[in-house]
Design a protein around this motif. Sequence first.
Motif, PDB file in Angstrom:
ATOM      1  N   CYS A  39       1.101  -0.906   0.135  1.00  0.00           N
ATOM      2  CA  CYS A  39       0.357  -0.323   0.087  1.00  0.00           C
ATOM      3  C   CYS A  39       1.082   0.817   0.091  1.00  0.00           C
ATOM      4  O   CYS A  39       1.943   1.170   0.659  1.00  0.00           O
ATOM      5  N   ARG A  40       0.563   2.074  -0.872  1.00  0.00           N
ATOM      6  CA  ARG A  40       2.102   3.840  -0.722  1.00  0.00           C
ATOM      7  C   ARG A  40       1.671   3.990   0.068  1.00  0.00           C
ATOM      8  O   ARG A  40       2.278   4.631   0.566  1.00  0.00           O
ATOM      9  N   LYS A  41       0.213   4.150   0.751  1.00  0.00           N
ATOM     10  CA  LYS A  41       0.077   5.499   1.731  1.00  0.00           C
ATOM     11  C   LYS A  41       0.812   4.702   2.728  1.00  0.00           C
ATOM     12  O   LYS A  41       1.740   4.937   3.523  1.00  0.00           O
ATOM     13  N   CYS A  42       1.331   3.637   3.247  1.00  0.00           N
ATOM     14  CA  CYS A  42       1.165   3.190   4.583  1.00  0.00           C
ATOM     15  C   CYS A  42       3.258   2.547   4.294  1.00  0.00           C
ATOM     16  O   CYS A  42       4.039   3.105   5.011  1.00  0.00           O
ATOM     17  N   THR A  43       3.155   2.660   3.103  1.00  0.00           N
ATOM     18  CA  THR A  43       5.041   2.691   2.868  1.00  0.00           C
ATOM     19  C   THR A  43       5.554   3.854   3.240  1.00  0.00           C
ATOM     20  O   THR A  43       6.284   4.550   3.559  1.00  0.00           O
ATOM     21  N   LEU A  44       4.745   4.922   2.784  1.00  0.00           N
ATOM     22  CA  LEU A  44       5.034   6.565   2.329  1.00  0.00           C
ATOM     23  C   LEU A  44       4.695   6.588   3.784  1.00  0.00           C
ATOM     24  O   LEU A  44       6.460   7.128   4.602  1.00  0.00           O
ATOM     25  N   TYR A  45       4.473   6.509   4.791  1.00  0.00           N
ATOM     26  CA  TYR A  45       4.220   6.755   6.134  1.00  0.00           C
ATOM     27  C   TYR A  45       5.037   5.863   6.755  1.00  0.00           C
ATOM     28  O   TYR A  45       5.998   6.365   7.847  1.00  0.00           O
ATOM     29  N   ALA A  46       5.551   5.049   6.787  1.00  0.00           N
ATOM     30  CA  ALA A  46       6.429   4.307   7.386  1.00  0.00           C
ATOM     31  C   ALA A  46       7.728   4.130   6.899  1.00  0.00           C
ATOM     32  O   ALA A  46       8.645   4.754   7.643  1.00  0.00           O
ATOM     33  N   ASN A  47       7.607   5.127   6.131  1.00  0.00           N
ATOM     34  CA  ASN A  47       9.934   4.898   5.453  1.00  0.00           C
ATOM     35  C   ASN A  47       9.551   7.036   6.394  1.00  0.00           C
ATOM     36  O   ASN A  47      10.774   6.722   6.289  1.00  0.00           O
ATOM     37  N   LYS A  48       9.329   7.431   7.018  1.00  0.00           N
ATOM     38  CA  LYS A  48       8.393   8.478   6.971  1.00  0.00           C
ATOM     39  C   LYS A  48       9.134   8.763   8.567  1.00  0.00           C
ATOM     40  O   LYS A  48       9.513   9.554   9.358  1.00  0.00           O
ATOM     41  N   GLY A  49       8.605   7.298   8.886  1.00  0.00           N
ATOM     42  CA  GLY A  49       8.610   7.152  10.560  1.00  0.00           C
ATOM     43  C   GLY A  49       7.486   7.719  11.503  1.00  0.00           C
ATOM     44  O   GLY A  49       7.592   7.901  12.467  1.00  0.00           O
ATOM     45  N   GLU A  50       6.528   8.141  10.433  1.00  0.00           N
ATOM     46  CA  GLU A  50       4.578   8.147  11.060  1.00  0.00           C
ATOM     47  C   GLU A  50       3.549   7.272  10.956  1.00  0.00           C
ATOM     48  O   GLU A  50       3.658   6.557  10.383  1.00  0.00           O
ATOM     49  N   LYS A  51       2.757   7.928  12.242  1.00  0.00           N
ATOM     50  CA  LYS A  51       1.342   7.001  12.413  1.00  0.00           C
ATOM     51  C   LYS A  51       1.117   7.442  10.981  1.00  0.00           C
ATOM     52  O   LYS A  51       0.624   8.350  10.503  1.00  0.00           O
ATOM     53  N   VAL A  52       0.193   5.735  10.600  1.00  0.00           N
ATOM     54  CA  VAL A  52       0.260   6.246   9.035  1.00  0.00           C
ATOM     55  C   VAL A  52      -1.953   6.516   9.375  1.00  0.00           C
ATOM     56  O   VAL A  52      -1.971   5.883  10.399  1.00  0.00           O
ATOM     57  N   PRO A  53      -2.092   7.669   8.996  1.00  0.00           N
ATOM     58  CA  PRO A  53      -3.833   7.595   9.223  1.00  0.00           C
ATOM     59  C   PRO A  53      -4.682   6.783   8.964  1.00  0.00           C
ATOM     60  O   PRO A  53      -4.174   5.969   8.104  1.00  0.00           O
ATOM     61  N   ALA A  54      -5.925   6.699   9.008  1.00  0.00           N
ATOM     62  CA  ALA A  54      -6.704   6.354   8.239  1.00  0.00           C
ATOM     63  C   ALA A  54      -7.399   6.077   6.905  1.00  0.00           C
ATOM     64  O   ALA A  54      -6.875   7.187   6.537  1.00  0.00           O
ATOM     65  N   HIS A  55      -8.125   5.227   6.344  1.00  0.00           N
ATOM     66  CA  HIS A  55      -6.996   5.493   4.670  1.00  0.00           C
ATOM     67  C   HIS A  55      -7.950   3.696   4.345  1.00  0.00           C
ATOM     68  O   HIS A  55      -7.374   2.593   4.768  1.00  0.00           O
ATOM     69  N   GLU A  56      -8.298   4.201   3.241  1.00  0.00           N
ATOM     70  CA  GLU A  56      -8.683   2.496   2.535  1.00  0.00           C
ATOM     71  C   GLU A  56      -7.617   2.149   2.132  1.00  0.00           C
ATOM     72  O   GLU A  56      -6.873   1.951   1.336  1.00  0.00           O
ATOM     73  N   CYS A  57      -6.903   1.172   3.158  1.00  0.00           N
ATOM     74  CA  CYS A  57      -6.208   0.220   2.692  1.00  0.00           C
ATOM     75  C   CYS A  57      -6.561  -0.953   1.772  1.00  0.00           C
ATOM     76  O   CYS A  57      -7.041  -1.822   1.385  1.00  0.00           O
TER      77      CYS A  57
END
Length: 123
Positions: A39-57
């Motif tokens: 999931c691009r959004k999960c990967t993006l936030y994980a690479n930043k070290g941030e919490k992944v916001p709620a989204h349609e994964c």
Amino acid sequence: MGWQKRSSGRKYDSLSGVGVLFGEETNKILDYGVMQKDCRKCTLYANKGEKVPAHECYKNHQGSSKSMEPELASQLIMNIEKTPNVHAERLVMDDDTTTMARLTSDLNRNIEKLSDEKHTIKG
């Protein structure tokens, strides 16, 4: 099963794949599914070290890319068999024994496997 990454058949690293079941008598699509390892959004936030916001994964597969085909085949066949008087008896596919073993295990019965003409010629 189709993959979004073209390969020679020896490399199994696609992040997604699509499976389709066609009816023998109708030649129409009975069911389809997508396996997604990323999931691009999960990967993006994980690479930043941030919490992944709620989204349609859309990520729905944890295992290897090679294990997508048996898992999706099993899901699709079990889905169509929820319909009264619908039973999978034969499956035309490549010569993947893993998929057939998974189906036999999940369904507690054997399904006849017929080899796909294109895969037979290639092999």
